[in-house]
Design a protein around this motif. Structure first.
Motif, PDB file in Angstrom:
ATOM      1  N   TRP A 129       0.042   1.674  -6.870  1.00 47.48           N
ATOM      2  CA  TRP A 129      -0.924   1.324  -5.838  1.00 47.48           C
ATOM      3  C   TRP A 129      -2.109   2.294  -5.849  1.00 47.48           C
ATOM      4  CZ3 TRP A 129      -2.529  -2.414  -2.843  1.00 47.48           C
ATOM      5  CH2 TRP A 129      -3.368  -2.112  -1.779  1.00 47.48           C
ATOM      6  N   LYS A 130      -1.849   3.580  -6.042  1.00 47.51           N
ATOM      7  CA  LYS A 130      -2.936   4.552  -6.078  1.00 47.51           C
ATOM      8  C   LYS A 130      -3.858   4.292  -7.261  1.00 47.51           C
ATOM      9  CE  LYS A 130      -0.326   8.204  -3.731  1.00 47.51           C
ATOM     10  NZ  LYS A 130       0.259   9.571  -3.824  1.00 47.51           N
ATOM     11  N   GLU A 136       0.807  -1.217   0.000  1.00 48.88           N
ATOM     12  CA  GLU A 136       0.000   0.000   0.000  1.00 48.88           C
ATOM     13  C   GLU A 136       0.844   1.272   0.000  1.00 48.88           C
ATOM     14  OE1 GLU A 136      -2.429  -0.693   3.343  1.00 48.88           O
ATOM     15  OE2 GLU A 136      -0.915  -0.175   4.824  1.00 48.88           O
ATOM     16  N   PHE A 195     -11.403   2.470   4.942  1.00 48.97           N
ATOM     17  CA  PHE A 195     -10.607   2.701   3.740  1.00 48.97           C
ATOM     18  C   PHE A 195     -10.824   4.117   3.204  1.00 48.97           C
ATOM     19  CE2 PHE A 195      -9.595   2.228  -0.819  1.00 48.97           C
ATOM     20  CZ  PHE A 195      -8.303   1.752  -0.690  1.00 48.97           C
ATOM     21  N   ILE A 203      -9.950  -1.840  -5.005  1.00 52.01           N
ATOM     22  CA  ILE A 203     -10.344  -2.127  -3.632  1.00 52.01           C
ATOM     23  C   ILE A 203     -11.759  -1.610  -3.382  1.00 52.01           C
ATOM     24  CG2 ILE A 203      -9.828  -1.686  -1.200  1.00 52.01           C
ATOM     25  CD1 ILE A 203      -6.927  -1.681  -1.867  1.00 52.01           C
ATOM     26  N   TRP A 204     -12.052  -0.402  -3.900  1.00 55.43           N
ATOM     27  CA  TRP A 204     -13.416   0.106  -3.791  1.00 55.43           C
ATOM     28  C   TRP A 204     -14.414  -0.856  -4.453  1.00 55.43           C
ATOM     29  CZ3 TRP A 204     -14.702   3.538  -0.453  1.00 55.43           C
ATOM     30  CH2 TRP A 204     -13.843   4.585  -0.106  1.00 55.43           C
ATOM     31  N   PHE A 222      -5.120  -0.739   3.274  1.00 56.16           N
ATOM     32  CA  PHE A 222      -5.694  -2.084   3.186  1.00 56.16           C
ATOM     33  C   PHE A 222      -5.435  -2.883   4.454  1.00 56.16           C
ATOM     34  CE2 PHE A 222      -5.519  -6.608   2.194  1.00 56.16           C
ATOM     35  CZ  PHE A 222      -6.775  -6.783   1.634  1.00 56.16           C
ATOM     36  N   ARG A 255      -7.192   5.026   3.538  1.00 59.42           N
ATOM     37  CA  ARG A 255      -6.645   4.404   2.313  1.00 59.42           C
ATOM     38  C   ARG A 255      -5.629   3.318   2.671  1.00 59.42           C
ATOM     39  NH1 ARG A 255     -10.187   7.246   0.687  1.00 59.42           N
ATOM     40  NH2 ARG A 255     -10.296   8.335  -1.321  1.00 59.42           N
ATOM     41  N   SER A 285      -6.263   1.504  -6.382  1.00 60.18           N
ATOM     42  CA  SER A 285      -7.145   1.664  -5.225  1.00 60.18           C
ATOM     43  C   SER A 285      -8.615   1.558  -5.621  1.00 60.18           C
ATOM     44  CB  SER A 285      -6.886   3.006  -4.538  1.00 60.18           C
ATOM     45  OG  SER A 285      -7.151   4.080  -5.417  1.00 60.18           O
TER      46      SER A 285
END
Length: 490
Positions: free
Chosen positions: A365-366, A359, A423, A372-373, A429, A427, A369
């Motif tokens: 990683w950004k 993360e 999150f 993940i949402w 995980f 932000r 993201s």
């Protein structure tokens, strides 16, 4: 995932590991032994394994397993031996029959801890106990892993020995200082794999390791896999049981058995035939919610494959090979059961835990993201959908109350909402991972406690056996009393 290893700390357990291991052991004892004594053996598999082990104890026949007076030779004897030893120590009951599976589950959690500890990315090269701990907790909270740990079947013991074998292979491959004793112990573990499940378990190990070496194009290491002293140990262990077994049954019966278990199950699917796609939904639900986040891991590895350090890439490819090859292998087979894919559980735990170490990986990683949402959205859609469609699937023919059905679903719903809120703020995980671990613990424990008595009446012959026994006892008692009455008064 795991880029750099500090060789000084790679294998040694230190004082820092003790509280983490005690925590995992305590949590494992609670989760895996919870209600094991309260649920009757579930038909058909549990009673067969339990009664076969009981026959071993009563007749002192440890070579050829018997069930109802006939040889039960479709599985090697190691799992029966573990149950029989448990019977001798704790007595013959449900808890003793299920204890080997629970202990094998705890052992698999410890192996996952060692893997997660070694797999430390970033600038720090010292293994991380915290990463290992959370990898172990993720494994515990996989629904399939949790429920199989409460069952008297072979799959958990196979998962333990196969995971231990793959771990030793992985260590031996990654270490610069080769250790022949470690290689000998690897062959010993493979012999245990054989004695639990037969040639299928060993074949699965070979497919995973060879496909991994082919994937990374390390053809020179093929020769390193062969070690004559270890292979002789493997054969010696197999023959120590196999020769007396063969002398007791004969070549014809053993050949028929091998043909039935190998070609019959794999090719014709004479038992549990299912379509090729059977494991797609089984994987999603059996490892929820971690099965959703594994796809983010695959995406990250694929997009970052050219910039990943060589050692980190090898580690990622190893776990991907383990997961993918196992699912493909059992999907090709015509005989399918949900529990067959249990050996991928440690790979899912380690791969998912790697997200918390990535993360801080910068721009990539950004960019990911949003995935993940998306997965959190799927996690939220499941309990919402279940609550909205309760009238269509509510098990009305069983004596469940609406409260017992709704409460576990609400736990998942609340946990997912907390994970979304966490999150959105941080932000992170790793925080999402901890929320889901806690949520799944509550969900699994409550679900098992509610369903315990219903599982017994749903798929158990205990009540039938007890009723038949009571009727026979009353009949015999009446006959005895009638005989005494005639003897005394006639």
């Amino acid at each position: 995932m795991a880029a750099k290893l500090d060789q000084r700390y790679a294998e040694k357990l230190t004082k820092k590991d003790v509280p983490f291991l005690i925590g995992l052991f305590s949590l494992g004892i609670f989760l895996f032994l919870f209600y094991t004594w309260a649920i009757p053996l579930i038909d058909p598999d549990e009673p067969r394994y339990a009664c076969t082990a009981r026959d071993m104890v009563l007749n002192n026949n440890w070579i050829v397993p018997h069930f109802n007076g006939y040889p039960r030779i479709n599985k090697p004897p190691l799992f029966y031996w573990t149950i029989a030893i448990s019977y001798k120590i704790f007595g013959v009951h449900e808890f003793s029959a299920r204890l080997p599976s629970a202990l094998a589950a705890i052992g698999t959690v410890f192996i996952t801890y060692l893997w997660g500890k070694r797999c430390k990315g970033g600038l720090e090269t010292r293994p991380s106990c915290s990463d290992g701990f959370w990898a172990g907790v993720v494994l515990m909270t996989c629904p399939l892993f949790f429920f199989v740990s409460h069952l008297c079947i072979t799959d958990m013991l196979l998962t333990f020995f196969l995971s231990a074998s793959l771990y030793l292979f992985f260590v031996e491959y990654r270490e610069t200082n080769k250790n022949n004793m470690r290689r000998i112990f690897l062959y010993f573990l493979l012999a245990m794999v054989f004695l639990v499940k037969g040639p299928v378990g060993v074949l699965l190990f070979i497919l995973i390791t060879l496909s991994f070496l082919l994937w990374i194009r390390d053809f020179l290491y093929f020769r390193r896999l062969w070690y004559l002293p270890g292979f002789l140990l493997f054969l010696g262990i197999i023959c120590a049981w196999g020769i007396p077994f063969w002398l007791s049954l004969g070549t014809k019966q053993i050949s028929a058995l091998l043909s039935q278990e190998m070609s019959g199950r794999f090719v014709s699917g004479y038992a549990h035939p299912e379509p090729f796609y059977y494991y797609a939904p089984a994987f999603m639900m059996g490892f929820f919610p971690w099965s959703l986040f594994v796809f983010i891991v695959f995406t990250y590895i694929f997009l970052n494959r050219k910039t990943l350090p060589a050692e980190e890439k090898k580690t990622a490819y190893f776990f991907c090979s383990w997961l993918i090859l196992t699912i493909i292998f059992f999907s090709i087979s015509h005989s399918k059961l949900l529990t067959y894919i249990l050996p991928i559980s440690p790979a899912i735990a380690v791969l998912t835990s790697s997200l918390s170490r990535w993360e801080n990986g910068g721009g990539l990683w950004k960019k990911l993201s949003w995935l993940i949402w998306l997965m959190l959205g799927f996690s939220l859609a499941l309990p919402v959908g279940l609550l909205l469609t309760i009238p269509k699937w509510f098990p009305s023919r069983y004596d469940f109350s609406i409260y017992q059905i709704v409460l576990p679903i609400i736990i998942i719903l609340v946990g997912t909402l907390v994970a979304l809120f966490t999150f959105a703020r941080k932000r992170s995980f790793s925080r999402v991972q901890k929320v889901f671990c806690l949520t799944n613990c509550f969900f699994l424990v409550i679900t098992l406690s509610y369903s315990a008595k219903y599982l017994g009446t749903f798929r158990s012959t205990k009540d039938i056996v007890e009723n038949v026994f009571c009727r026979k006892w009353r009949t015999m008692q009446s006959a005895v009393m009638a005989g005494l009455h005639r003897a005394l008064f006639l």
